[in-house]
Design a protein around this motif. Structure first.
Motif, PDB file in Angstrom:
ATOM      1  N   ARG A  36      -7.112   4.143   1.080  1.00  0.00           N
ATOM      2  CA  ARG A  36      -6.109   3.360   1.775  1.00  0.00           C
ATOM      3  C   ARG A  36      -5.098   2.777   0.779  1.00  0.00           C
ATOM      4  N   ALA A  37      -5.592   2.342  -0.388  1.00  0.00           N
ATOM      5  CA  ALA A  37      -4.706   1.813  -1.437  1.00  0.00           C
ATOM      6  C   ALA A  37      -3.713   2.882  -1.877  1.00  0.00           C
ATOM      7  N   ARG A  38      -4.199   4.126  -2.047  1.00  0.00           N
ATOM      8  CA  ARG A  38      -3.297   5.225  -2.446  1.00  0.00           C
ATOM      9  C   ARG A  38      -2.274   5.498  -1.350  1.00  0.00           C
ATOM     10  N   GLN A  39      -2.742   5.483  -0.110  1.00  0.00           N
ATOM     11  CA  GLN A  39      -1.845   5.735   1.025  1.00  0.00           C
ATOM     12  C   GLN A  39      -0.785   4.633   1.137  1.00  0.00           C
ATOM     13  N   ASP A  40      -1.224   3.370   1.003  1.00  0.00           N
ATOM     14  CA  ASP A  40      -0.280   2.243   1.063  1.00  0.00           C
ATOM     15  C   ASP A  40       0.736   2.320  -0.077  1.00  0.00           C
ATOM     16  N   ALA A  41       0.267   2.704  -1.267  1.00  0.00           N
ATOM     17  CA  ALA A  41       1.178   2.837  -2.416  1.00  0.00           C
ATOM     18  C   ALA A  41       2.204   3.934  -2.128  1.00  0.00           C
ATOM     19  N   ALA A  42       1.750   5.041  -1.529  1.00  0.00           N
ATOM     20  CA  ALA A  42       2.665   6.142  -1.182  1.00  0.00           C
ATOM     21  C   ALA A  42       3.679   5.674  -0.132  1.00  0.00           C
TER      22      ALA A  42
END
Length: 336
Positions: free
Chosen positions: A190-196
């Motif tokens: 989720r952190a990677r998705q939010d960063a994207a």
């Protein structure tokens, strides 16, 4: 940032409940201190600065019961200026004091106070403030923000904040984080998705999609957001504060920077806030009083440490150098 965040971070205040507390004895001593000509301010300070807020509430009730007089009004009649403001603040329940501070800020266009209170509190604290505001002013805080705050992005952030709906760690997750480390309660995907999503909403397009920024910053827990900032840095080589500076301006930019500082280390935000209040042109006394009083039982011990690390001077030194008389005495009695 609630008691939970506190328990995970092990934050401490400088004021704790008096172990030998006796409301009746305190009431007699306070009454004595205000007897006859002139007030014994030192006696007042000695008692009030060494009791917790909950104990001060008991003293207020007991005083009125014993003497049929409102203690705060009586003290208020004896004192003046910033000393009086500090004493009154100490006798207010935290949510009432913060509701009063917000009311002042909304009336006088003090955006810094709105940020300082609404963007740094836990859900339970926000809910208590919203309730107190309604009780004290018979007005809805969200409605007041919608009508009085300028700048749609900044307004949106404050409206989101008063929903008191940020994801927070459950007691079970706190326990888990204690045993297995914070990574065990973070969702890296989720952190990677939010960063994207943040990249796409900002650096990856012309203009800024403010709604995406707001949705992520307003909903995720502090720990989850720290992971998002790490992922952003890893992928795009940029610190999230730099990103905000290039995508936002004015009050919204300042608001995101407050959030980012708090997400990373909340005591640092308050240390910086105190430093600006003291070293700016003319002391911003209301800010100085509000931060010292409102953090005194939460994380003022850590704020003092950060202050020393950041400015190579002690908070007590700077507060003492910038204030005088009983006002200085009461603040230093709380800062310790």
């Amino acid at each position: 940032m609630s008691e939970l965040r506190q328990s995970l971070e092990q934050y401490q205040g400088t004021v704790s409940p008096s172990a030998t507390f006796n409301a009746e004895a305190d009431c007699h001593a306070l009454s004595q201190a205000m007897k006859g000509a002139g007030t014994n301010e030192r006696a007042l300070i000695d008692i009030i600065a060494n009791r917790s807020n909950a104990q001060r509430q008991q003293i207020k009730l007991q005083y009125k019961t014993m003497f049929g007089v409102d203690l705060v009004k009586q003290i208020g009649g004896e004192l003046s200026g910033h000393f009086k403001e500090t004493m009154t603040a100490l006798f207010d329940a935290p949510a009432s004091y913060e509701a009063w501070s917000l009311h002042q800020a909304l009336s006088n266009g003090k955006e810094g106070t709105l940020r300082e209170i609404l963007l740094t509190r836990a859900n339970a604290e926000i809910r208590a403030i919203v309730d107190a505001y309604k009780r004290m002013y018979n007005k809805d805080l969200e409605h007041e923000i919608s009508h009085r705050v300028r700048g749609k992005d900044f307004k949106r952030m404050l409206v989101s904040a008063v929903q008191a709906n940020r994801e927070e760690l459950s007691p079970q997750q706190i326990q888990q984080a204690r045993q297995s480390g914070i990574e065990s309660v973070i969702d890296r995907n989720r952190a990677r998705q939010d960063a994207a999503d943040l990249y796409k909403a900002g650096a990856g397009k012309m203009g800024t999609d403010e709604k995406t920024f707001n949705a992520i910053f307003a909903r995720r827990s502090y720990y989850q957001l720290r992971a998002t900032f790490e992922e952003y840095q890893r992928k795009h080589g940029k610190d999230i504060a730099q990103v905000v500076r290039s995508e936002f301006s004015g009050d919204a930019e300042d608001a995101y920077l407050v959030l980012i500082t708090c997400i990373r280390d909340r005591p640092s935000f308050f240390a910086e806030r105190l430093h600006k209040a003291i070293t700016g042109l003319g002391t911003r006394d209301s800010t100085l009083i509000r931060v010292i009083v409102s953090r005194s039982e939460i994380d003022l011990a850590q704020i003092k440490q950060r202050y020393q690390q950041m400015y190579h001077r002690s908070l007590a030194q700077d507060v003492g150098g910038d204030t005088s008389g009983d006002y200085k005495r009461i603040l230093l009695a709380i800062v310790k």
